[in-house]
Design a protein around this motif. Structure first.
Motif, PDB file in Angstrom:
ATOM      1  N   TRP A  34      -0.506  20.063  -0.368  1.00 21.16           N
ATOM      2  CA  TRP A  34      -1.554  19.516   0.101  1.00 21.16           C
ATOM      3  C   TRP A  34      -1.092  18.418   1.428  1.00 21.16           C
ATOM      4  O   TRP A  34      -1.271  18.134   2.183  1.00 21.16           O
ATOM      5  N   LEU A  35       0.037  17.951   1.547  1.00 26.07           N
ATOM      6  CA  LEU A  35       0.530  16.818   2.013  1.00 26.07           C
ATOM      7  C   LEU A  35       1.130  17.887   3.667  1.00 26.07           C
ATOM      8  O   LEU A  35       1.109  17.558   4.647  1.00 26.07           O
ATOM      9  N   ARG A  36       1.148  19.361   2.842  1.00 26.07           N
ATOM     10  CA  ARG A  36       2.155  20.422   4.378  1.00 26.07           C
ATOM     11  C   ARG A  36       0.981  20.830   4.997  1.00 26.07           C
ATOM     12  O   ARG A  36       0.899  21.012   6.187  1.00 26.07           O
ATOM     13  N   THR A  37      -0.141  20.683   4.746  1.00 26.08           N
ATOM     14  CA  THR A  37      -1.277  21.483   5.360  1.00 26.08           C
ATOM     15  C   THR A  37      -1.636  19.858   5.695  1.00 26.08           C
ATOM     16  O   THR A  37      -2.906  20.257   7.354  1.00 26.08           O
ATOM     17  N   LYS A  38      -2.437  18.925   5.034  1.00 25.14           N
ATOM     18  CA  LYS A  38      -3.110  17.830   6.263  1.00 25.14           C
ATOM     19  C   LYS A  38      -2.353  17.096   6.625  1.00 25.14           C
ATOM     20  O   LYS A  38      -3.120  16.342   6.948  1.00 25.14           O
ATOM     21  N   LEU A  39      -1.412  16.712   5.860  1.00 25.80           N
ATOM     22  CA  LEU A  39      -0.238  15.570   6.363  1.00 25.80           C
ATOM     23  C   LEU A  39      -0.826  14.372   5.833  1.00 25.80           C
ATOM     24  O   LEU A  39      -0.942  13.203   6.468  1.00 25.80           O
ATOM     25  N   ARG A  40      -1.814  14.125   4.902  1.00 23.92           N
ATOM     26  CA  ARG A  40      -1.566  13.010   4.555  1.00 23.92           C
ATOM     27  C   ARG A  40      -2.785  12.734   3.413  1.00 23.92           C
ATOM     28  O   ARG A  40      -3.544  13.672   2.912  1.00 23.92           O
ATOM     29  N   HIS A  41      -2.215  12.457   2.446  1.00 25.27           N
ATOM     30  CA  HIS A  41      -2.903  12.544   0.866  1.00 25.27           C
ATOM     31  C   HIS A  41      -3.256  10.476   0.426  1.00 25.27           C
ATOM     32  O   HIS A  41      -2.110   9.790   0.686  1.00 25.27           O
ATOM     33  N   SER A  42      -4.847  10.027  -0.493  1.00 26.07           N
ATOM     34  CA  SER A  42      -4.483   8.680  -0.199  1.00 26.07           C
ATOM     35  C   SER A  42      -4.909   8.785  -2.278  1.00 26.07           C
ATOM     36  O   SER A  42      -5.449   9.908  -2.809  1.00 26.07           O
ATOM     37  N   PHE A  43      -4.207   7.857  -3.342  1.00 26.13           N
ATOM     38  CA  PHE A  43      -4.829   8.227  -4.659  1.00 26.13           C
ATOM     39  C   PHE A  43      -4.859   6.370  -4.912  1.00 26.13           C
ATOM     40  O   PHE A  43      -3.979   5.622  -4.678  1.00 26.13           O
ATOM     41  N   ARG A  44      -5.866   6.484  -5.675  1.00 28.35           N
ATOM     42  CA  ARG A  44      -6.447   5.608  -5.889  1.00 28.35           C
ATOM     43  C   ARG A  44      -6.447   5.603  -7.460  1.00 28.35           C
ATOM     44  O   ARG A  44      -7.437   6.089  -8.090  1.00 28.35           O
ATOM     45  N   ARG A  45      -5.804   4.656  -8.146  1.00 28.74           N
ATOM     46  CA  ARG A  45      -5.052   4.623  -9.650  1.00 28.74           C
ATOM     47  C   ARG A  45      -6.426   3.361 -10.012  1.00 28.74           C
ATOM     48  O   ARG A  45      -7.276   3.477 -11.481  1.00 28.74           O
ATOM     49  N   ASP A  46      -7.263   2.662  -9.582  1.00 29.45           N
ATOM     50  CA  ASP A  46      -8.648   2.185  -9.734  1.00 29.45           C
ATOM     51  C   ASP A  46      -8.825   1.069  -8.466  1.00 29.45           C
ATOM     52  O   ASP A  46      -8.351   1.707  -7.615  1.00 29.45           O
ATOM     53  N   LYS A  47      -9.822   0.287  -8.699  1.00 29.75           N
ATOM     54  CA  LYS A  47     -10.544  -0.257  -7.297  1.00 29.75           C
ATOM     55  C   LYS A  47      -9.272  -1.031  -6.941  1.00 29.75           C
ATOM     56  O   LYS A  47      -9.862  -1.412  -5.734  1.00 29.75           O
ATOM     57  N   ASP A  48      -8.559  -1.687  -7.288  1.00 27.72           N
ATOM     58  CA  ASP A  48      -7.668  -2.438  -7.100  1.00 27.72           C
ATOM     59  C   ASP A  48      -5.838  -2.037  -6.642  1.00 27.72           C
ATOM     60  O   ASP A  48      -5.221  -2.746  -6.179  1.00 27.72           O
ATOM     61  N   HIS A  49      -5.796  -0.642  -6.865  1.00 26.41           N
ATOM     62  CA  HIS A  49      -4.621  -0.481  -6.652  1.00 26.41           C
ATOM     63  C   HIS A  49      -4.606   1.236  -5.479  1.00 26.41           C
ATOM     64  O   HIS A  49      -5.544   2.184  -6.220  1.00 26.41           O
ATOM     65  N   ARG A  50      -3.725   1.402  -4.709  1.00 26.83           N
ATOM     66  CA  ARG A  50      -4.460   2.637  -3.374  1.00 26.83           C
ATOM     67  C   ARG A  50      -2.409   3.080  -3.167  1.00 26.83           C
ATOM     68  O   ARG A  50      -2.019   1.979  -3.189  1.00 26.83           O
ATOM     69  N   LEU A  51      -2.775   3.770  -3.172  1.00 21.00           N
ATOM     70  CA  LEU A  51      -1.135   5.329  -2.098  1.00 21.00           C
ATOM     71  C   LEU A  51      -2.352   5.689  -1.473  1.00 21.00           C
ATOM     72  O   LEU A  51      -2.576   6.905  -1.811  1.00 21.00           O
ATOM     73  N   GLN A  52      -1.323   5.520  -0.302  1.00 15.94           N
ATOM     74  CA  GLN A  52      -1.597   6.460   0.776  1.00 15.94           C
ATOM     75  C   GLN A  52      -0.116   6.567   1.816  1.00 15.94           C
ATOM     76  O   GLN A  52       0.145   6.145   1.969  1.00 15.94           O
ATOM     77  N   LEU A  53      -0.371   8.492   1.392  1.00 20.40           N
ATOM     78  CA  LEU A  53       0.961   8.676   2.232  1.00 20.40           C
ATOM     79  C   LEU A  53       0.644   8.694   3.586  1.00 20.40           C
ATOM     80  O   LEU A  53      -0.741   9.918   3.205  1.00 20.40           O
ATOM     81  N   ALA A  54       0.887   9.138   4.694  1.00 26.05           N
ATOM     82  CA  ALA A  54       1.290   9.909   5.523  1.00 26.05           C
ATOM     83  C   ALA A  54       2.248  10.691   6.668  1.00 26.05           C
ATOM     84  O   ALA A  54       3.261   9.880   6.373  1.00 26.05           O
ATOM     85  N   ILE A  55       1.852  11.594   7.154  1.00 28.68           N
ATOM     86  CA  ILE A  55       3.167  12.676   7.287  1.00 28.68           C
ATOM     87  C   ILE A  55       3.025  12.390   9.305  1.00 28.68           C
ATOM     88  O   ILE A  55       1.735  12.841   9.335  1.00 28.68           O
ATOM     89  N   THR A  56       3.103  12.356   9.964  1.00 29.46           N
ATOM     90  CA  THR A  56       3.423  11.809  11.486  1.00 29.46           C
ATOM     91  C   THR A  56       3.719  12.661  12.347  1.00 29.46           C
ATOM     92  O   THR A  56       4.956  12.011  12.116  1.00 29.46           O
ATOM     93  N   PRO A  57       3.436  13.652  13.069  1.00 27.12           N
ATOM     94  CA  PRO A  57       3.660  14.726  13.944  1.00 27.12           C
ATOM     95  C   PRO A  57       4.407  14.328  15.184  1.00 27.12           C
ATOM     96  O   PRO A  57       3.225  13.551  16.003  1.00 27.12           O
ATOM     97  N   VAL A  58       6.013  13.632  15.443  1.00 21.69           N
ATOM     98  CA  VAL A  58       5.962  12.899  16.917  1.00 21.69           C
ATOM     99  C   VAL A  58       6.795  14.489  17.546  1.00 21.69           C
ATOM    100  O   VAL A  58       7.871  15.127  17.416  1.00 21.69           O
ATOM    101  N   ASP A  59       6.575  14.925  18.120  1.00 20.13           N
ATOM    102  CA  ASP A  59       6.893  15.841  19.151  1.00 20.13           C
ATOM    103  C   ASP A  59       8.107  14.687  20.853  1.00 20.13           C
ATOM    104  O   ASP A  59       7.302  14.299  21.318  1.00 20.13           O
ATOM    105  N   GLY A  60       9.223  15.048  21.097  1.00 18.44           N
ATOM    106  CA  GLY A  60       9.963  13.982  21.502  1.00 18.44           C
ATOM    107  C   GLY A  60       9.658  12.857  21.353  1.00 18.44           C
ATOM    108  O   GLY A  60       9.841  12.494  20.147  1.00 18.44           O
ATOM    109  N   GLU A  61       9.544  11.670  22.204  1.00 22.72           N
ATOM    110  CA  GLU A  61       9.547  10.485  22.325  1.00 22.72           C
ATOM    111  C   GLU A  61       8.714   9.715  21.485  1.00 22.72           C
ATOM    112  O   GLU A  61       8.142   8.785  20.725  1.00 22.72           O
ATOM    113  N   ILE A  62       7.993  10.243  22.452  1.00 26.77           N
ATOM    114  CA  ILE A  62       6.021   9.488  22.618  1.00 26.77           C
ATOM    115  C   ILE A  62       4.950  10.434  22.074  1.00 26.77           C
ATOM    116  O   ILE A  62       5.097  12.237  21.692  1.00 26.77           O
ATOM    117  N   PRO A  63       4.655  10.522  20.856  1.00 30.56           N
ATOM    118  CA  PRO A  63       3.456  10.583  20.568  1.00 30.56           C
ATOM    119  C   PRO A  63       2.479  11.396  20.515  1.00 30.56           C
ATOM    120  O   PRO A  63       2.040  10.807  22.290  1.00 30.56           O
TER     121      PRO A  63
END
Length: 131
Positions: free
Chosen positions: A55-84
């Motif tokens: 999923w991360l290879r295609t969408k570049l982000r994922h969010s997982f919520r264990r419950d209403k108070d616990h959440r993990l957000q992962l992101a892959i940000t592509p940067v071409d050169g020094e400036i996005p």
């Protein structure tokens, strides 16, 4: 092309932002992020972690919520050169928390309160507003 891997963990109103790594391989970036998912969700099976990596290879982000108070957000940000592309890349925005704080402050002022306070572990710390 470089890929920046980031993690945001929100637990009980606290947020922790981490830079997990930088790599030139998109698949490797997804592996790094999926590993963080596996460490956060100890109950995740190997197959589940592999699906998250895909999923991360295609969408570049994922969010997982264990419950209403616990959440993990992962992101892959592509940067071409020094400036996005476009000049910058948003990594984290706390507008929800800030909006809620402003709403509470506005409500308190409307009700005539002239002190600000924070309740931590049952202890209330307050700051009087000078006249």
């Amino acid at each position: 092309m470089n890929y920046i891997v980031t993690k945001l963990v929100t637990e009980n109103g606290n947020a922790a932002f981490s830079l997990l790594g930088v790599t030139q391989d998109k698949a490797r970036a997804a592996e790094i992020a999926a590993k963080a998912y596996g460490e956060y969700n100890k109950k995740a099976s190997f197959q589940s972690v592999e699906l998250i990596a895909e999923w991360l290879r295609t969408k570049l982000r994922h969010s997982f919520r264990r419950d209403k108070d616990h959440r993990l957000q992962l992101a892959i940000t592509p940067v071409d050169g020094e400036i996005p592309e476009g000049g910058s890349a948003l990594i984290y925005s706390a507008s929800e928390e800030q909006d809620e704080l402003m709403r509470k402050m506005s409500e308190a002022l409307f009700e005539g309160k002239h002190a600000a306070g924070r309740d931590t572990d049952g202890k209330t710390f307050s700051c009087r507003v000078r006249d």
